[in-house]
Design a protein around this motif. Structure first.
Motif, short mmCIF file in Angstrom:
data_model
loop_
_atom_site.label_atom_id
_atom_site.label_comp_id
_atom_site.label_asym_id
_atom_site.label_seq_id
_atom_site.Cartn_x
_atom_site.Cartn_y
_atom_site.Cartn_z
N ASN A 1 34.11 39.36 37.39
CA ASN A 1 35.25 38.46 37.57
C ASN A 1 35.06 37.27 36.63
O ASN A 1 34.36 36.32 36.94
CB ASN A 1 35.35 38.00 39.02
CG ASN A 1 36.58 37.18 39.30
OD1 ASN A 1 37.18 36.60 38.38
ND2 ASN A 1 36.95 37.10 40.56
N ARG A 2 35.68 37.36 35.47
CA ARG A 2 35.55 36.31 34.46
C ARG A 2 36.07 34.97 34.99
O ARG A 2 35.53 33.91 34.67
CB ARG A 2 36.29 36.71 33.18
CG ARG A 2 35.95 35.83 32.01
CD ARG A 2 36.53 36.42 30.72
NE ARG A 2 36.19 35.61 29.59
CZ ARG A 2 35.15 35.81 28.81
NH1 ARG A 2 34.31 36.79 29.06
NH2 ARG A 2 34.92 35.02 27.79
N ASN A 3 37.12 35.02 35.80
CA ASN A 3 37.67 33.79 36.37
C ASN A 3 36.69 33.08 37.30
O ASN A 3 36.82 31.90 37.55
CB ASN A 3 38.98 34.07 37.10
CG ASN A 3 40.09 34.46 36.15
OD1 ASN A 3 40.12 34.04 35.00
ND2 ASN A 3 41.00 35.29 36.63
N THR B 1 28.19 44.04 41.33
CA THR B 1 28.97 43.95 40.10
C THR B 1 28.29 44.79 39.02
O THR B 1 27.09 44.72 38.82
CB THR B 1 29.11 42.50 39.64
OG1 THR B 1 29.72 41.74 40.69
CG2 THR B 1 29.95 42.38 38.38
N SER C 1 38.64 44.93 35.02
CA SER C 1 38.54 43.46 34.93
C SER C 1 39.64 42.80 34.10
O SER C 1 39.62 41.59 33.94
CB SER C 1 37.17 43.02 34.42
OG SER C 1 36.16 43.34 35.36
N GLN D 1 31.79 35.10 35.72
CA GLN D 1 30.99 36.27 35.35
C GLN D 1 31.43 36.72 33.95
O GLN D 1 32.41 37.44 33.81
CB GLN D 1 31.18 37.39 36.37
CG GLN D 1 30.66 37.04 37.74
CD GLN D 1 30.95 38.13 38.77
OE1 GLN D 1 31.93 38.85 38.67
NE2 GLN D 1 30.09 38.23 39.76
N TRP E 1 39.53 39.18 32.37
CA TRP E 1 38.87 39.54 31.12
C TRP E 1 39.94 39.62 30.04
O TRP E 1 40.97 40.25 30.26
CB TRP E 1 38.13 40.87 31.25
CG TRP E 1 36.99 40.94 30.29
CD1 TRP E 1 37.03 41.35 28.99
CD2 TRP E 1 35.64 40.52 30.53
NE1 TRP E 1 35.79 41.23 28.41
CE2 TRP E 1 34.91 40.72 29.34
CE3 TRP E 1 34.98 40.01 31.64
CZ2 TRP E 1 33.56 40.44 29.23
CZ3 TRP E 1 33.64 39.73 31.53
CH2 TRP E 1 32.93 39.94 30.33
N TYR F 1 40.94 39.58 37.37
CA TYR F 1 39.60 39.11 37.06
C TYR F 1 39.52 38.41 35.71
O TYR F 1 38.49 37.86 35.34
CB TYR F 1 38.59 40.25 37.13
CG TYR F 1 38.13 40.58 38.55
CD1 TYR F 1 38.74 40.04 39.68
CD2 TYR F 1 37.07 41.43 38.76
CE1 TYR F 1 38.32 40.34 40.95
CE2 TYR F 1 36.62 41.75 40.03
CZ TYR F 1 37.25 41.19 41.13
OH TYR F 1 36.81 41.49 42.39
N ASN G 1 36.43 45.55 44.38
CA ASN G 1 35.71 44.29 44.53
C ASN G 1 34.38 44.57 45.22
O ASN G 1 34.15 45.69 45.69
CB ASN G 1 36.56 43.25 45.28
CG ASN G 1 36.92 43.71 46.68
OD1 ASN G 1 36.08 44.16 47.45
ND2 ASN G 1 38.20 43.61 47.02
#
Length: 167
Positions: free
Chosen positions: A81-83, A58, A117, A86, A123, A121, A23
């Motif tokens: 971090n897609r959640n 990132t 990810s 991002q 993805w 995260y 992270n």
């Protein structure tokens, strides 16, 4: 470069370097990050604090000692971090390309990668595998083996579907 896949635990891989899905804070965490810090011991965290006092951006990559791991180095990357919104795939692919660049700087010839990810995260697994395999195959490097380490059967099968050699 030979691209391989193995089902297993990244912390036990006999390679020059393991890649950590870290992270931004670079102080340990859950998932792959937590496992690497737990298995590698306090030397990894101490090196993270010394080398990355302000964390890591990132998409960026950097290295530390591997502490008690069988590898010599840990190459830390911070995936998107897609959640958390991002969704730039370029940040994800830059993790793989950046890790190979760091491996080249270190002289590492074998590197073990997790699926960056693809866990907490968020993805999507299919695209996480595509991003990893496409980038590792397309990036010029002196690394001789890039080993994808799949923790579970589903990820292993997806990586294998891309024609990655089983180890």
């Amino acid at each position: 470069m030979r691209l391989t896949v193995v089902r297993g635990d990244i912390t036990t891989q006999q390679v020059d370097a393991v890649v950590n899905a870290a992270n931004n804070r670079m102080r340990g965490g859950g998932g792959v990050d937590g496992a690497i810090h737990a298995a590698g011991g306090p030397a990894i965290l101490a090196d993270c604090v010394a080398r990355f006092p302000d964390g890591l951006a990132t998409g960026a990559a950097g290295w530390t000692t591997a502490g008690d791991l069988p590898a010599r180095w840990v190459i830390h990357v911070v995936g998107p971090n897609r959640n958390a919104g991002q969704t730039d795939r370029g940040l994800l692919t830059s993790c793989y390309a950046g890790a190979l660049a760091v491996a080249d700087e270190l002289g590492a010839r074998s590197v073990a990668f997790p699926l960056i990810s693809a866990g907490v995260y968020g993805w999507p697994l299919d695209d996480a595998v595509a991003a990893a395999v496409e980038t590792l195959r397309a990036t010029p490097t002196e690394v001789e083996e890039a080993r994808m380490v799949a923790f579970g059967d589903t990820a292993y099968a997806k990586i294998f579907e891309w024609g990655v050699l089983a180890r």
